[in-house]
Write a protein that holds these residues in place. Structure first.
Motif, mmCIF file in Angstrom:
data_model
loop_
_atom_site.group_PDB
_atom_site.id
_atom_site.type_symbol
_atom_site.label_atom_id
_atom_site.label_comp_id
_atom_site.label_asym_id
_atom_site.label_seq_id
_atom_site.Cartn_x
_atom_site.Cartn_y
_atom_site.Cartn_z
ATOM 1 N N THR A 44 0.841 -1.190 0.000
ATOM 2 C CA THR A 44 0.000 0.000 0.000
ATOM 3 C C THR A 44 0.881 1.246 0.000
ATOM 4 O OG1 THR A 44 -0.129 -0.223 2.410
ATOM 5 C CG2 THR A 44 -1.996 -1.057 1.132
ATOM 6 N N GLU A 45 0.274 2.369 -0.380
ATOM 7 C CA GLU A 45 1.019 3.623 -0.409
ATOM 8 C C GLU A 45 1.456 4.031 0.987
ATOM 9 O OE1 GLU A 45 0.409 8.308 -1.774
ATOM 10 O OE2 GLU A 45 -1.027 6.760 -2.384
ATOM 11 N N LEU A 46 0.647 3.686 1.973
ATOM 12 C CA LEU A 46 0.970 3.964 3.373
ATOM 13 C C LEU A 46 1.486 2.685 4.025
ATOM 14 C CD1 LEU A 46 0.524 6.145 5.768
ATOM 15 C CD2 LEU A 46 -1.426 4.695 6.341
ATOM 16 N N VAL A 47 2.625 2.771 4.695
ATOM 17 C CA VAL A 47 3.174 1.631 5.429
ATOM 18 C C VAL A 47 3.635 2.118 6.799
ATOM 19 C CG1 VAL A 47 3.918 0.413 3.342
ATOM 20 C CG2 VAL A 47 5.513 1.957 4.507
ATOM 21 N N ALA A 48 3.850 1.166 7.702
ATOM 22 C CA ALA A 48 4.406 1.490 9.015
ATOM 23 C C ALA A 48 5.612 0.588 9.251
ATOM 24 C CB ALA A 48 3.367 1.285 10.116
ATOM 25 N N LEU A 49 6.616 1.129 9.937
ATOM 26 C CA LEU A 49 7.812 0.314 10.169
ATOM 27 C C LEU A 49 8.342 0.523 11.579
ATOM 28 C CD1 LEU A 49 10.779 1.905 10.234
ATOM 29 C CD2 LEU A 49 10.374 2.122 7.806
ATOM 30 N N ASP A 50 9.128 -0.441 12.015
ATOM 31 C CA ASP A 50 9.844 -0.340 13.284
ATOM 32 C C ASP A 50 11.100 -1.188 13.178
ATOM 33 O OD1 ASP A 50 9.823 0.530 16.210
ATOM 34 O OD2 ASP A 50 10.114 -1.638 16.394
ATOM 35 N N LEU A 131 10.800 7.944 14.346
ATOM 36 C CA LEU A 131 11.390 7.400 13.123
ATOM 37 C C LEU A 131 12.796 7.901 12.845
ATOM 38 C CD1 LEU A 131 8.276 7.411 10.769
ATOM 39 C CD2 LEU A 131 9.640 5.412 11.401
ATOM 40 N N GLU A 132 13.196 9.003 13.484
ATOM 41 C CA GLU A 132 14.561 9.485 13.253
ATOM 42 C C GLU A 132 15.594 8.426 13.638
ATOM 43 O OE1 GLU A 132 13.425 11.044 17.404
ATOM 44 O OE2 GLU A 132 12.459 10.663 15.470
ATOM 45 N N HIS A 133 15.274 7.626 14.665
ATOM 46 C CA HIS A 133 16.201 6.566 15.092
ATOM 47 C C HIS A 133 16.210 5.414 14.077
ATOM 48 C CE1 HIS A 133 16.413 8.772 18.806
ATOM 49 N NE2 HIS A 133 15.118 8.629 19.013
ATOM 50 N N ASP A 134 15.027 5.059 13.587
ATOM 51 C CA ASP A 134 14.935 3.989 12.593
ATOM 52 C C ASP A 134 15.623 4.387 11.293
ATOM 53 O OD1 ASP A 134 12.921 2.084 14.021
ATOM 54 O OD2 ASP A 134 11.958 4.040 14.116
ATOM 55 N N PHE A 135 15.359 5.606 10.833
ATOM 56 C CA PHE A 135 15.972 6.065 9.591
ATOM 57 C C PHE A 135 17.494 6.141 9.721
ATOM 58 C CE2 PHE A 135 11.852 8.470 8.398
ATOM 59 C CZ PHE A 135 11.319 7.304 7.873
ATOM 60 N N HIS A 136 17.962 6.471 10.923
ATOM 61 C CA HIS A 136 19.420 6.564 11.124
ATOM 62 C C HIS A 136 20.084 5.206 10.901
ATOM 63 C CE1 HIS A 136 23.269 7.780 12.764
ATOM 64 N NE2 HIS A 136 23.228 6.763 13.603
ATOM 65 N N VAL A 137 19.552 4.155 11.503
ATOM 66 C CA VAL A 137 20.185 2.841 11.347
ATOM 67 C C VAL A 137 19.883 2.234 9.977
ATOM 68 C CG1 VAL A 137 20.267 2.361 13.822
ATOM 69 C CG2 VAL A 137 18.269 1.623 12.491
ATOM 70 N N LEU A 138 18.815 2.713 9.326
ATOM 71 C CA LEU A 138 18.510 2.250 7.972
ATOM 72 C C LEU A 138 19.320 3.008 6.926
ATOM 73 C CD1 LEU A 138 14.621 1.903 8.180
ATOM 74 C CD2 LEU A 138 16.245 0.026 7.830
ATOM 75 N N GLY A 139 19.945 4.126 7.342
ATOM 76 C CA GLY A 139 20.696 4.935 6.387
ATOM 77 C C GLY A 139 19.818 5.522 5.313
ATOM 78 N N PRO A 143 11.967 12.371 2.906
ATOM 79 C CA PRO A 143 11.469 13.744 3.005
ATOM 80 C C PRO A 143 10.382 13.825 4.077
ATOM 81 C CG PRO A 143 11.575 13.027 0.706
ATOM 82 C CD PRO A 143 11.838 11.814 1.542
ATOM 83 N N ARG A 144 10.342 14.944 4.788
ATOM 84 C CA ARG A 144 9.411 15.083 5.919
ATOM 85 C C ARG A 144 7.959 14.946 5.501
ATOM 86 N NH1 ARG A 144 6.974 14.328 9.760
ATOM 87 N NH2 ARG A 144 7.103 15.315 11.830
ATOM 88 N N ASP A 145 7.637 15.324 4.268
ATOM 89 C CA ASP A 145 6.239 15.243 3.848
ATOM 90 C C ASP A 145 5.776 13.805 3.653
ATOM 91 O OD1 ASP A 145 7.947 15.012 1.589
ATOM 92 O OD2 ASP A 145 6.314 15.571 0.249
ATOM 93 N N ARG A 146 6.712 12.846 3.692
ATOM 94 C CA ARG A 146 6.342 11.432 3.567
ATOM 95 C C ARG A 146 6.447 10.693 4.894
ATOM 96 N NH1 ARG A 146 10.289 9.393 -0.747
ATOM 97 N NH2 ARG A 146 9.570 7.394 0.093
ATOM 98 N N VAL A 147 6.509 11.441 5.986
ATOM 99 C CA VAL A 147 6.669 10.836 7.313
ATOM 100 C C VAL A 147 5.493 11.233 8.209
ATOM 101 C CG1 VAL A 147 8.097 10.773 9.393
ATOM 102 C CG2 VAL A 147 9.185 10.825 7.136
ATOM 103 N N ARG A 148 4.932 10.248 8.913
ATOM 104 C CA ARG A 148 3.907 10.485 9.919
ATOM 105 C C ARG A 148 4.413 9.845 11.211
ATOM 106 N NH1 ARG A 148 3.121 12.866 6.009
ATOM 107 N NH2 ARG A 148 1.211 13.092 4.761
ATOM 108 N N ASP A 149 4.834 10.681 12.157
ATOM 109 C CA ASP A 149 5.522 10.183 13.348
ATOM 110 C C ASP A 149 4.642 10.356 14.578
ATOM 111 O OD1 ASP A 149 7.377 9.635 15.445
ATOM 112 O OD2 ASP A 149 9.020 10.170 14.099
ATOM 113 N N THR A 150 4.271 9.244 15.189
ATOM 114 C CA THR A 150 3.400 9.293 16.367
ATOM 115 C C THR A 150 4.127 9.806 17.603
ATOM 116 O OG1 THR A 150 3.879 6.951 16.815
ATOM 117 C CG2 THR A 150 1.904 7.445 15.524
#
Length: 267
Positions: A44-50, A131-139, A143-150
């Motif tokens: 889907t266009e929207l996904v969630a990750l951890d 997500l800043e922590h996840d993106f850091h280890v994922l390298g 873009p911020r407009d594609r991020v929804r951070d709880t």
């Protein structure tokens, strides 16, 4: 993959709010955990990750990717992989991550997993918590407009100071769900973030629109400044070919001195 239907998901009455510190124990007794909304496993266009992380270096203070889970908009697993860091792991953080040396023994390299995740996230909007922590280890910083951070996007989900709250407390207080009873399950944490987003989707999208508007305004101001500087440069460009101006009169008369006179004066 074993799939389950959600028994109520994010619908229904809001659960009573109590002391967030006592929520994990109460939630454990309730036993309700995040479940997929349906059986769809379509991307889907929207996904969630951890992600789960391990420590490297002295004291294990530097984080490296150890596992990542991505779920679709229904909460069903699209991708999961362990990841083996190149450096020697000095702290598996098993109590929280659930990661052991055995799990990473035959895992693909972090670089390989990063490449797969990067490809999967192309063009998609990503939900997650901190997500800043996840993106850091994922390298891979989207873009911020594609991020929804709880953890950051809604004041409703933050502390009065604006600092983020723990995902397990939010899951219990706003969804009546328990997560992280022991070690973390990245797929379960991703679902919890997804369900929080879906419950307050309109508020998240309004916040995203406001951020985009502020970015557009900043870009307009920046473009206006650049245009103003360019206009000033253009105004002065026609003077390049003009005759140099005569020096201002200093009150001193010019003297024409012959070589003979100059020589005699020097003697």
């Amino acid at each position: 993959l074993r799939q389950h239907r959600c028994d109520g998901g994010v619908g229904g009455d809001e659960p009573p709010r109590g002391d967030a510190a006592a929520a994990p124990a109460a939630a454990a007794r309730a036993g309700r955990r995040p479940q997929p909304l349906d059986d769809s496993v379509e991307p889907t266009e929207l996904v969630a990750l951890d992600c789960e992380m391990v420590g490297v270096g002295i004291g294990g203070l530097e984080s490296r990717l150890a596992s990542v889970a991505i779920v679709n908009a229904s909460g069903n697993l699209l991708y999961f992989s362990y990841a083996r860091p190149q450096e020697r792991v000095t702290d598996y953080r098993t109590r929280w991550s659930g990661i052991t040396a055995e799990l990473l023994k035959d895992a693909p390299s972090v670089k390989a997993v990063q490449a797969e995740v990067r490809e999967l996230l192309k063009g998609r909007t990503v939900v997650g918590h901190g997500l800043e922590h996840d993106f850091h280890v994922l390298g891979n910083h989207l873009p911020r407009d594609r991020v929804r951070d709880t953890a950051h996007d809604l004041p409703l989900l933050c502390r009065p100071s604006g600092k983020p709250r723990r995902l397990r407390h939010l899951a219990w207080e706003f969804l009546g769900l328990t997560i992280q009873g022991g070690s973390h399950d990245p797929a379960e944490d991703a679902r919890a973030s997804l369900l929080l987003y879906l419950r307050y989707r309109e508020k998240f999208e309004q916040a995203a629109a406001r951020r985009q508007q502020r970015r557009d305004e900043r870009e307009e101001k920046r473009a206006a400044k650049v245009a103003a500087v360019a206009a000033v440069d253009d105004d002065g460009s026609d003077d390049d070919d003009a005759e140099p101006a005569e020096p201002a009169e200093t009150g001193l008369k010019k003297r024409t001195i012959s070589m003979g006179t100059l020589f005699s004066e020097l003697m």
